[in-house]
Scaffold this motif. Structure first.
Motif, PDB file in Angstrom:
ATOM      1  N   GLN A 198       1.002  -1.402   0.215  1.00  0.00           N
ATOM      2  CA  GLN A 198       0.104  -0.348  -0.047  1.00  0.00           C
ATOM      3  C   GLN A 198       0.792   1.053  -0.131  1.00  0.00           C
ATOM      4  N   SER A 199       0.127   2.438  -0.102  1.00  0.00           N
ATOM      5  CA  SER A 199       0.777   3.304  -0.424  1.00  0.00           C
ATOM      6  C   SER A 199      -0.540   4.785  -0.380  1.00  0.00           C
ATOM      7  N   LYS A 200       0.998   5.896   0.249  1.00  0.00           N
ATOM      8  CA  LYS A 200      -0.576   6.944   0.547  1.00  0.00           C
ATOM      9  C   LYS A 200       0.777   8.834  -0.166  1.00  0.00           C
ATOM     10  N   LEU A 201       0.011   9.492   0.668  1.00  0.00           N
ATOM     11  CA  LEU A 201       0.194  11.059   0.561  1.00  0.00           C
ATOM     12  C   LEU A 201       0.233  11.643   1.241  1.00  0.00           C
ATOM     13  N   VAL A 202       2.428  11.994   2.503  1.00  0.00           N
ATOM     14  CA  VAL A 202       2.268  12.766   3.293  1.00  0.00           C
ATOM     15  C   VAL A 202       1.928  14.190   3.298  1.00  0.00           C
ATOM     16  N   PRO A 203       1.347  14.945   3.720  1.00  0.00           N
ATOM     17  CA  PRO A 203       2.428  16.950   3.164  1.00  0.00           C
ATOM     18  C   PRO A 203       2.957  16.596   4.176  1.00  0.00           C
ATOM     19  N   VAL A 204       3.610  17.843   3.509  1.00  0.00           N
ATOM     20  CA  VAL A 204       4.940  18.059   4.150  1.00  0.00           C
ATOM     21  C   VAL A 204       5.492  19.361   4.905  1.00  0.00           C
ATOM     22  N   GLY A 205       4.733  20.347   3.767  1.00  0.00           N
ATOM     23  CA  GLY A 205       5.019  21.979   3.956  1.00  0.00           C
ATOM     24  C   GLY A 205       5.086  22.608   3.181  1.00  0.00           C
ATOM     25  N   TYR A 206       3.992  23.715   2.947  1.00  0.00           N
ATOM     26  CA  TYR A 206       4.219  23.998   2.045  1.00  0.00           C
ATOM     27  C   TYR A 206       4.076  23.993   0.143  1.00  0.00           C
ATOM     28  N   GLY A 207       2.501  22.625   0.957  1.00  0.00           N
ATOM     29  CA  GLY A 207       1.749  22.426  -0.323  1.00  0.00           C
ATOM     30  C   GLY A 207       2.593  21.080  -0.968  1.00  0.00           C
ATOM     31  N   ILE A 208       3.540  20.888  -0.594  1.00  0.00           N
ATOM     32  CA  ILE A 208       4.660  19.645  -1.431  1.00  0.00           C
ATOM     33  C   ILE A 208       4.069  18.079  -0.322  1.00  0.00           C
ATOM     34  N   ARG A 209       3.760  17.022  -1.114  1.00  0.00           N
ATOM     35  CA  ARG A 209       3.253  16.263  -0.080  1.00  0.00           C
ATOM     36  C   ARG A 209       4.022  14.707  -0.619  1.00  0.00           C
ATOM     37  N   LYS A 210       5.095  14.073  -0.085  1.00  0.00           N
ATOM     38  CA  LYS A 210       5.887  12.898  -0.523  1.00  0.00           C
ATOM     39  C   LYS A 210       5.243  11.590  -0.560  1.00  0.00           C
ATOM     40  N   LEU A 211       5.493  10.582  -1.184  1.00  0.00           N
ATOM     41  CA  LEU A 211       4.933   9.549  -1.756  1.00  0.00           C
ATOM     42  C   LEU A 211       5.140   8.540  -0.472  1.00  0.00           C
ATOM     43  N   GLN A 212       4.603   7.682   0.716  1.00  0.00           N
ATOM     44  CA  GLN A 212       4.920   7.299   1.588  1.00  0.00           C
ATOM     45  C   GLN A 212       4.405   5.316   1.273  1.00  0.00           C
ATOM     46  N   ILE A 213       5.167   4.407   0.273  1.00  0.00           N
ATOM     47  CA  ILE A 213       4.865   3.406   0.201  1.00  0.00           C
ATOM     48  C   ILE A 213       5.759   2.329   0.732  1.00  0.00           C
ATOM     49  N   GLN A 214       4.902   1.102   0.668  1.00  0.00           N
ATOM     50  CA  GLN A 214       5.588  -0.022   1.045  1.00  0.00           C
ATOM     51  C   GLN A 214       5.621  -1.377   0.860  1.00  0.00           C
ATOM     52  N   CYS A 215       6.466  -2.196   1.162  1.00  0.00           N
ATOM     53  CA  CYS A 215       6.897  -3.230   0.224  1.00  0.00           C
ATOM     54  C   CYS A 215       7.857  -4.474   1.283  1.00  0.00           C
ATOM     55  N   VAL A 216       7.855  -5.725   1.106  1.00  0.00           N
ATOM     56  CA  VAL A 216       8.318  -6.207   1.045  1.00  0.00           C
ATOM     57  C   VAL A 216       8.947  -6.928   0.603  1.00  0.00           C
ATOM     58  N   VAL A 217      10.437  -7.160   0.550  1.00  0.00           N
ATOM     59  CA  VAL A 217      11.563  -8.053   0.343  1.00  0.00           C
ATOM     60  C   VAL A 217      11.878  -9.405   1.290  1.00  0.00           C
ATOM     61  N   GLU A 218      12.243  -9.779  -0.006  1.00  0.00           N
ATOM     62  CA  GLU A 218      13.854 -11.212   0.819  1.00  0.00           C
ATOM     63  C   GLU A 218      14.907 -10.699   0.812  1.00  0.00           C
ATOM     64  N   ASP A 219      15.509 -11.781   2.252  1.00  0.00           N
ATOM     65  CA  ASP A 219      16.867 -10.484   1.996  1.00  0.00           C
ATOM     66  C   ASP A 219      17.928 -10.907   1.788  1.00  0.00           C
ATOM     67  N   ASP A 220      17.747 -12.255   1.151  1.00  0.00           N
ATOM     68  CA  ASP A 220      18.942 -12.540   0.135  1.00  0.00           C
ATOM     69  C   ASP A 220      19.137 -11.736  -0.956  1.00  0.00           C
ATOM     70  N   LYS A 221      17.864 -11.607  -1.570  1.00  0.00           N
ATOM     71  CA  LYS A 221      17.444 -10.580  -2.981  1.00  0.00           C
ATOM     72  C   LYS A 221      17.608  -9.077  -3.849  1.00  0.00           C
ATOM     73  N   VAL A 222      16.873  -8.907  -2.450  1.00  0.00           N
ATOM     74  CA  VAL A 222      16.496  -7.962  -2.703  1.00  0.00           C
ATOM     75  C   VAL A 222      16.795  -6.876  -1.140  1.00  0.00           C
ATOM     76  N   GLY A 223      17.718  -6.203  -1.869  1.00  0.00           N
ATOM     77  CA  GLY A 223      17.968  -4.774  -0.728  1.00  0.00           C
ATOM     78  C   GLY A 223      17.842  -3.604  -0.882  1.00  0.00           C
ATOM     79  N   THR A 224      18.032  -2.390   0.628  1.00  0.00           N
ATOM     80  CA  THR A 224      17.859  -0.684   0.951  1.00  0.00           C
ATOM     81  C   THR A 224      18.517  -0.205  -0.111  1.00  0.00           C
ATOM     82  N   ASP A 225      19.829  -0.750  -0.712  1.00  0.00           N
ATOM     83  CA  ASP A 225      20.850  -0.016  -1.294  1.00  0.00           C
ATOM     84  C   ASP A 225      19.961  -0.127  -2.812  1.00  0.00           C
TER      85      ASP A 225
END
Length: 288
Positions: A237-264
């Motif tokens: 799932q994902s949602k838009l979160v207000p940051v300030g001055y009319g700017i919004r950021k995308l907050q999205i969730q994901c599930v990864v396998e540690d041996d295959k996908v990393g944050t980098d």
């Protein structure tokens, strides 16, 4: 001159009246003996009634003392009986624990004997030759040791063939066959172990994807983020979160396998969309 009778009687009356007046004014207790008798009788009555009351009080005290002694004796007798009962119960419990301990020792001894027999059988199976070789029979195990019977040699057809027999060649063949059988069993064990499902380590990651400004198309930005595909990556799932001055950021969730996908890898792939993405941060990282 002689007095007249009238004068004599008058003088007598005067004398009597003066005497009466004298005795009236004189303080004399004529009834004192009667009052003394009454006082003596009163005190005698008091003394006669006080003795039974004193005797009754003494009897009551003695009865209380006797009752207290009886209660003390009963309590002592009861405590002694309770102590004897507790001691008997303790002895009974000790005997039951001893019986249970002996039975557990017997069970442990039986398990030890069964384990020694099992080790003996495993040793015999490991040393047994291939089916093509001569069968070997093992005697029952005794105290963890095995007694192997002598192998029966094939019947001798001709006495002249004794010189042609190779005594050491058969042992080498048996060792090679045993080694081959051992390798085959190890291979089967490895294959069986490989078939078992392994536990895959996974993690849940929450990413904050920030745009350049308030004019950035957030729907297009989300589409670009979800276009990142990799083995072991699942977007949530994902949602838009207000940051300030009319700017919004995308907050999205994901599930990864540690041996295959990393944050980098995720940051590197998402930041490739330079027209929409300014930066990518990891907001939360949880092991599943």
């Amino acid at each position: 001159m002689p007095l007249s009778p009238f004068l004599c009687s008058q003088d007598l009356e005067n004398t009597m009246s003066s005497a009466v007046d004298y005795f009236v004014q004189e303080k004399i207790w004529f009834d004192k003996p009667r009052y003394d008798d009454a006082e003596r009788h009163f005190y005698e009555c008091i003394n006669s009634t006080s003795h039974p009351a004193q005797e009754l009080g003494a009897n009551t005290i003695l009865q209380d003392i006797a009752r207290a002694r009886e209660n003390i004796q009963k309590s002592l007798a009861g405590s002694a009986a309770n102590g004897a009962g507790d001691q008997g119960e303790l002895i009974t419990r000790i005997k039951s624990l001893e019986l249970e301990n002996s039975s557990l020792n017997q069970v442990v001894e039986d398990l030890r004997l069964a384990l020694s027999k099992l080790e003996c059988r495993v040793a015999v199976l490991e040393k047994s030759p291939s089916p093509a070789a001569a069968p070997v029979s093992a005697a029952p195990c005794t105290n963890g040791t095995s007694v192997q019977q002598q192998k029966t040699s094939p019947p001798v057809e001709d006495e002249d063939d004794d010189d042609d027999m190779d005594l050491f060649g058969s042992d080498e063949e048996e060792d090679a066959e045993a080694e081959r059988l051992k390798e085959q069993r190890l291979k089967e064990y490895a294959e069986k172990k490989a078939k078992k499902p392994t536990l895959i380590a996974k993690s849940s990651i929450l990413l904050d994807v920030k745009p350049w400004d308030d004019e950035t198309d957030m729907a297009k930005l989300e589409e670009c983020v979800r276009s990142v595909v990799a083995d072991g990556l699942l977007w949530g799932q994902s949602k838009l979160v207000p940051v300030g001055y009319g700017i919004r950021k995308l907050q999205i969730q994901c599930v990864v396998e540690d041996d295959k996908v990393g944050t980098d890898l995720l940051e590197e792939e998402i930041t490739k969309f330079e027209d929409f993405v300014q930066s990518v941060d990891v907001a939360a990282f949880n092991k599943i």
